[in-house]
Scaffold this motif. Structure first.
Motif, PDB file in Angstrom:
ATOM      1  N   UNK A   1       0.853  -1.177   0.000  1.00  0.00           N
ATOM      2  CA  UNK A   1       0.000   0.000   0.000  1.00  0.00           C
ATOM      3  C   UNK A   1       0.893   1.232   0.000  1.00  0.00           C
ATOM      4  N   UNK A   2       0.504   2.232  -0.764  1.00  0.00           N
ATOM      5  CA  UNK A   2       1.218   3.503  -0.769  1.00  0.00           C
ATOM      6  C   UNK A   2       0.855   4.276   0.494  1.00  0.00           C
ATOM      7  N   UNK A   3       1.792   5.122   0.930  1.00  0.00           N
ATOM      8  CA  UNK A   3       1.570   5.950   2.115  1.00  0.00           C
ATOM      9  C   UNK A   3       2.056   7.366   1.835  1.00  0.00           C
ATOM     10  N   UNK A   4       1.492   8.311   2.574  1.00  0.00           N
ATOM     11  CA  UNK A   4       1.870   9.704   2.481  1.00  0.00           C
ATOM     12  C   UNK A   4       2.079  10.236   3.894  1.00  0.00           C
ATOM     13  N   UNK A   5       3.240  10.839   4.127  1.00  0.00           N
ATOM     14  CA  UNK A   5       3.539  11.414   5.437  1.00  0.00           C
ATOM     15  C   UNK A   5       3.143  12.879   5.446  1.00  0.00           C
ATOM     16  N   UNK A   6       2.461  13.272   6.522  1.00  0.00           N
ATOM     17  CA  UNK A   6       2.050  14.662   6.707  1.00  0.00           C
ATOM     18  C   UNK A   6       2.469  15.137   8.087  1.00  0.00           C
ATOM     19  N   UNK A   7       2.753  16.403   8.192  1.00  0.00           N
ATOM     20  CA  UNK A   7       3.002  17.041   9.478  1.00  0.00           C
ATOM     21  C   UNK A   7       1.656  17.115  10.208  1.00  0.00           C
ATOM     22  N   UNK A   8       1.695  17.037  11.516  1.00  0.00           N
ATOM     23  CA  UNK A   8       0.480  17.233  12.295  1.00  0.00           C
ATOM     24  C   UNK A   8       0.201  18.727  12.402  1.00  0.00           C
ATOM     25  N   UNK A   9      -1.041  19.178  12.387  1.00  0.00           N
ATOM     26  CA  UNK A   9      -2.272  18.434  12.610  1.00  0.00           C
ATOM     27  C   UNK A   9      -2.948  17.905  11.342  1.00  0.00           C
ATOM     28  N   UNK A  10      -2.337  18.093  10.164  1.00  0.00           N
ATOM     29  CA  UNK A  10      -3.007  17.731   8.918  1.00  0.00           C
ATOM     30  C   UNK A  10      -3.309  16.243   8.795  1.00  0.00           C
ATOM     31  N   UNK A  11      -2.438  15.376   9.284  1.00  0.00           N
ATOM     32  CA  UNK A  11      -2.720  13.935   9.228  1.00  0.00           C
ATOM     33  C   UNK A  11      -3.971  13.607  10.043  1.00  0.00           C
TER      34      UNK A  11
ATOM     35  N   UNK B   1      -9.369  16.930   1.104  1.00  0.00           N
ATOM     36  CA  UNK B   1      -8.469  17.201  -0.016  1.00  0.00           C
ATOM     37  C   UNK B   1      -7.101  17.559   0.550  1.00  0.00           C
ATOM     38  N   UNK B   2      -6.096  16.811   0.160  1.00  0.00           N
ATOM     39  CA  UNK B   2      -4.718  17.111   0.555  1.00  0.00           C
ATOM     40  C   UNK B   2      -4.088  17.928  -0.573  1.00  0.00           C
ATOM     41  N   UNK B   3      -3.480  19.050  -0.243  1.00  0.00           N
ATOM     42  CA  UNK B   3      -2.869  19.883  -1.275  1.00  0.00           C
ATOM     43  C   UNK B   3      -1.361  19.672  -1.297  1.00  0.00           C
ATOM     44  N   UNK B   4      -0.843  19.615  -2.511  1.00  0.00           N
ATOM     45  CA  UNK B   4       0.582  19.357  -2.737  1.00  0.00           C
ATOM     46  C   UNK B   4       1.081  20.256  -3.860  1.00  0.00           C
ATOM     47  N   UNK B   5       2.390  20.457  -3.891  1.00  0.00           N
ATOM     48  CA  UNK B   5       2.998  21.218  -4.988  1.00  0.00           C
ATOM     49  C   UNK B   5       3.253  20.309  -6.183  1.00  0.00           C
ATOM     50  N   UNK B   6       3.107  19.018  -5.993  1.00  0.00           N
ATOM     51  CA  UNK B   6       3.392  18.051  -7.050  1.00  0.00           C
ATOM     52  C   UNK B   6       2.197  17.147  -7.318  1.00  0.00           C
ATOM     53  N   UNK B   7       2.177  16.674  -8.527  1.00  0.00           N
ATOM     54  CA  UNK B   7       1.103  15.840  -9.034  1.00  0.00           C
ATOM     55  C   UNK B   7       1.457  14.359  -8.906  1.00  0.00           C
ATOM     56  N   UNK B   8       0.448  13.542  -8.730  1.00  0.00           N
ATOM     57  CA  UNK B   8       0.632  12.101  -8.776  1.00  0.00           C
ATOM     58  C   UNK B   8      -0.390  11.502  -9.732  1.00  0.00           C
ATOM     59  N   UNK B   9       0.003  10.446 -10.398  1.00  0.00           N
ATOM     60  CA  UNK B   9      -0.921   9.702 -11.246  1.00  0.00           C
ATOM     61  C   UNK B   9      -1.519   8.519 -10.484  1.00  0.00           C
ATOM     62  N   UNK B  10      -0.975   8.282  -9.281  1.00  0.00           N
ATOM     63  CA  UNK B  10      -1.436   7.154  -8.477  1.00  0.00           C
ATOM     64  C   UNK B  10      -2.882   7.364  -8.036  1.00  0.00           C
TER      65      UNK B  10
ATOM     66  N   UNK C   1      -4.443   4.351   0.151  1.00  0.00           N
ATOM     67  CA  UNK C   1      -3.410   5.251   0.648  1.00  0.00           C
ATOM     68  C   UNK C   1      -3.444   5.270   2.167  1.00  0.00           C
ATOM     69  N   UNK C   2      -2.282   5.059   2.773  1.00  0.00           N
ATOM     70  CA  UNK C   2      -2.158   5.176   4.229  1.00  0.00           C
ATOM     71  C   UNK C   2      -1.758   6.608   4.550  1.00  0.00           C
ATOM     72  N   UNK C   3      -2.351   7.165   5.600  1.00  0.00           N
ATOM     73  CA  UNK C   3      -2.018   8.510   6.061  1.00  0.00           C
ATOM     74  C   UNK C   3      -1.107   8.372   7.281  1.00  0.00           C
ATOM     75  N   UNK C   4       0.125   8.845   7.116  1.00  0.00           N
ATOM     76  CA  UNK C   4       1.148   8.738   8.153  1.00  0.00           C
ATOM     77  C   UNK C   4       1.382  10.106   8.793  1.00  0.00           C
ATOM     78  N   UNK C   5       1.334  10.134  10.105  1.00  0.00           N
ATOM     79  CA  UNK C   5       1.635  11.353  10.860  1.00  0.00           C
ATOM     80  C   UNK C   5       3.136  11.367  11.130  1.00  0.00           C
TER      81      UNK C   5
ATOM     82  N   UNK D   1       9.638  10.863   2.354  1.00  0.00           N
ATOM     83  CA  UNK D   1       9.171  11.901   1.446  1.00  0.00           C
ATOM     84  C   UNK D   1       8.437  11.265   0.277  1.00  0.00           C
ATOM     85  N   UNK D   2       7.574  12.035  -0.370  1.00  0.00           N
ATOM     86  CA  UNK D   2       6.807  11.596  -1.529  1.00  0.00           C
ATOM     87  C   UNK D   2       5.883  10.437  -1.139  1.00  0.00           C
TER      88      UNK D   2
END
Length: 143
Positions: free
Chosen positions: A1-11, A21-30, A34-38, A137-138
């Motif tokens: 499973x793919x995961x994305x790390x976020x700073x708290x409190x966003x996770x 909606x999670x906002x990013x400066x970069x695009x993903x085609x995935x 998705x696992x949300x990692x704090x 990252x990523x």
């Protein structure tokens, strides 16, 4: 499973379904699970500002008890859409089929600067017990 790390409190805001909606400066085609990692970092200053403070408090959280260094939720990443500022309406929108207007807490909880990307999250399930994990990252592989 793919995961994305976020700073708290966003996770946690994602885990408690207050941020869809999670906002990013970069695009993903995935797209998919998705696992949300704090991550280990907490932005304590933002936790004391509104609407963060009251939304977190409504779910029993403060900057002092947010989980860190763990996976807090799983969800489905439905789509990644470019963000644009609609001059006519003076609002940020996602370039999706509905040209989704961003407003309320969702607008406050993300960086909807023109040209960034909004990752649309769906079917979020907060874990009853966060699972310790080292982030990255990523997008990264978890489990």
């Amino acid at each position: 499973m793919k995961a994305l790390t976020l700073i708290q409190p966003w996770a946690t805001l994602i885990a408690i379904e207050e941020k869809k909606i999670e906002t990013r400066s970069w695009r993903t085609l995935y797209q998919g699970e998705l696992a949300i990692h704090a991550g280990k970092k907490i932005d304590k200053k933002i936790c004391d500002q509104e609407p963060y403070k009251s939304v977190l408090a409504a779910h029993g959280y403060t900057a002092d008890n947010l989980p860190t260094g763990c996976v807090v939720a799983v969800c489905t990443l439905l789509d990644c859409c470019k963000i644009f500022y609609d001059e006519a309406d003076r609002v940020s929108r996602l370039m999706d089929f509905g040209c989704t207007k961003i407003e309320g807490n969702e607008l406050a909880f993300g960086d909807y600067t023109d040209g960034r990307y909004g990752w649309k999250l769906h079917d979020v399930k907060m874990l009853t017990e966060p699972i310790p994990a080292k982030g990255a990252l990523s997008l990264w592989e978890w489990l």
